[in-house]
Enzyme design. Structure first.
Site, PDB file in Angstrom:
ATOM      1  N   THR A   9     -10.884   2.363   3.699  1.00  0.00           N
ATOM      2  CA  THR A   9     -10.886   3.725   4.570  1.00  0.00           C
ATOM      3  C   THR A   9     -10.255   4.816   4.317  1.00  0.00           C
ATOM      4  O   THR A   9      -9.376   4.759   2.921  1.00  0.00           O
ATOM      5  CB  THR A   9      -9.586   3.350   5.761  1.00  0.00           C
ATOM      6  OG1 THR A   9      -8.485   2.743   5.250  1.00  0.00           O
ATOM      7  CG2 THR A   9     -10.677   1.737   6.349  1.00  0.00           C
ATOM      8  N   GLY A  10      -9.719   5.970   5.147  1.00  0.00           N
ATOM      9  CA  GLY A  10      -8.736   7.407   4.745  1.00  0.00           C
ATOM     10  C   GLY A  10      -8.952   7.713   5.732  1.00  0.00           C
ATOM     11  O   GLY A  10      -9.369   8.433   6.726  1.00  0.00           O
ATOM     12  N   SER A  11      -7.494   8.419   6.235  1.00  0.00           N
ATOM     13  CA  SER A  11      -7.096   8.909   6.938  1.00  0.00           C
ATOM     14  C   SER A  11      -6.039   9.737   6.645  1.00  0.00           C
ATOM     15  O   SER A  11      -5.235  10.115   5.852  1.00  0.00           O
ATOM     16  CB  SER A  11      -6.610   7.667   8.307  1.00  0.00           C
ATOM     17  OG  SER A  11      -7.049   6.810   8.545  1.00  0.00           O
ATOM     18  N   TYR A  56       1.389  -1.412  -0.530  1.00  0.00           N
ATOM     19  CA  TYR A  56       0.111   0.133   0.163  1.00  0.00           C
ATOM     20  C   TYR A  56       1.098   1.230  -0.054  1.00  0.00           C
ATOM     21  O   TYR A  56       1.910   1.282   0.897  1.00  0.00           O
ATOM     22  CB  TYR A  56      -0.877   0.006   1.486  1.00  0.00           C
ATOM     23  CG  TYR A  56      -1.875   0.861   1.404  1.00  0.00           C
ATOM     24  CD1 TYR A  56      -3.007   0.712   0.730  1.00  0.00           C
ATOM     25  CD2 TYR A  56      -1.817   2.737   2.208  1.00  0.00           C
ATOM     26  CE1 TYR A  56      -4.336   1.531   0.832  1.00  0.00           C
ATOM     27  CE2 TYR A  56      -2.623   3.547   1.793  1.00  0.00           C
ATOM     28  CZ  TYR A  56      -3.678   2.994   1.405  1.00  0.00           C
ATOM     29  OH  TYR A  56      -4.608   3.920   1.478  1.00  0.00           O
TER      30      TYR A  56
END
Length: 382
Positions: free
Chosen positions: A337-339, A171
């Protein structure tokens, strides 16, 4: 007989009310969402949380807490949140949109679009590899020493893969970021223009931005770090393409509904959305699409937690290529997901059930707890 008829009628009314509750259990869902939201907000000291749900074409919005502790402004369905790596799904969509219009092919190699990199290993990577984290082993972030495009190209010329392309999932922001650069070149416009002036309007997402304009700043939530300090995104090289979008629960839910086939879209864009959910590699229970990750449905919570774990984000894992690639499926749980340092987001949807959810928080909290929250709510919506 008269009393019997009355009793029979009363029983019919009771049965009807129970049927109505089963078909439209609004009160039960509301109570579940309120309880689940309160638990996660208390556990992680989240200042503000927006939850948006779609179920069989019906939208529901739930807003809790504040966009800013300083101002006390309440969260709304139009509050702007940083969505981190969920931004990557828009980069993938721009790529498949350009492909649908004949402006690039995801089977092509990088060198076709970036001739200045010809002769380097990176030039031999395909665009599919860029969008599936299988380019050969980039670091998670663009190196700190890279501050501009010239330095980025020098870095890419010197880059040496750790693995053969298509063999390992690592990733990474640099690979999807470079897909965004290539898409912009193929469209002959800056990436921000392609996203804000072309894709977002086509998706009917009027409240979505890379750079929040001055007249929308009041909607932009304040993020909070793990140390509870106010923080917002400090973008680096390839931020726009990899993690730079700010959007609202309302807009992001509309994107989910477009994925579910509920939006009126031009044929090329409809084709593009479906193409992003083509499966190319498998890793355990997870199938890697173009940025999206999917699981055969129904899916156990433990499998989702494993697929969204820190281990999956920070380590390389061997993958198996799907030959031929798997066309977009309906009986799947699709998620991302995202952060950023001050925000945590999650999106999930199940086409076969026509259900989906958006979770947006102005604090970065563990992915696993976002998945648990979404799973609890979507399971009840079934």
């Amino acid at each position: 007989m008269h009393s019997t008829a009355k009793l029979f009628a009363a029983l019919l009314l009771l049965a009807g009310s129970r049927l109505a509750l089963a078909v439209n259990p609004s009160a039960d869902i509301d109570a579940l969402v309120h309880s689940a939201a309160a638990e996660v907000m208390q556990q992680h000291q989240i200042p503000g949380l927006a939850i948006a749900i779609t179920a069989q074409g019906q939208q529901r919005f739930y807003n809790y807490g504040v966009a800013s502790r300083q101002t006390g402004q309440p969260i709304s369905s139009d509050t702007l949140f940083e969505i981190g790596s969920i931004s990557k799904t828009f980069t993938a969509t721009l790529a498949t949109y350009a492909q649908a219009k004949g402006q690039l092919s995801l089977d092509d190699k990088v060198g076709k679009y970036l001739p200045e990199l010809q002769g380097s290993p990176f030039a031999e990577v395909t665009l599919i590899n860029l969008a599936t984290h299988t380019a050969g082993g980039f670091p998670l972030q663009v190196p700190d020493a890279v501050h501009n495009t010239a330095q980025l190209m020098d870095y890419l010329k010197a880059w040496q893969p750790q693995y053969p392309a298509g063999s390992q999932r690592t990733y990474a922001n640099p690979s999807i970021g470079m897909l965004g650069v290539i898409v912009a070149r193929s469209l002959h416009v800056p990436y921000a223009h392609a996203l804000e002036q072309q894709l977002f309007p086509a998706l009917a997402m009027p409240n979505s931005y890379l750079q929040v304009p001055a007249n929308k700043q009041a909607l932009y939530a304040q993020g909070y770090s793990k140390d509870d300090a106010p923080v917002r995104l400090n973008p680096g090289v390839l931020a726009a393409e990899a993690y730079g979008v700010k959007t609202s629960a309302r807009d992001l839910l509309h994107f989910v509904e477009a994925q579910l086939g509920q939006a009126e879209l031009e044929p090329a864009l409809k084709q593009a959305l479906s193409a992003t959910r083509t499966g190319y590699f498998t890793l355990g229970a997870m199938t890697q699409d173009l940025i999206w990750e999917q699981y055969n449905y129904p899916i156990a919570l433990d499998a989702l937690l494993q697929g969204n774990s820190s281990q999956m984000a920070y380590q390389s894992h061997a993958v198996s290529a799907l030959q031929p690639p798997l066309p977009a499926q309906d009986a799947v749980w699709v998620n991302k997901t995202g952060s950023t340092n001050g925000f945590g987001a999650y999106v999930a949807f199940v086409p076969a059930k026509q259900i989906g959810i958006v979770l947006l928080a102005n604090r970065n909290y563990p992915n696993e707890d976002r998945v648990r929250l979404a799973y609890r709510i979507l399971s009840a919506l079934e």
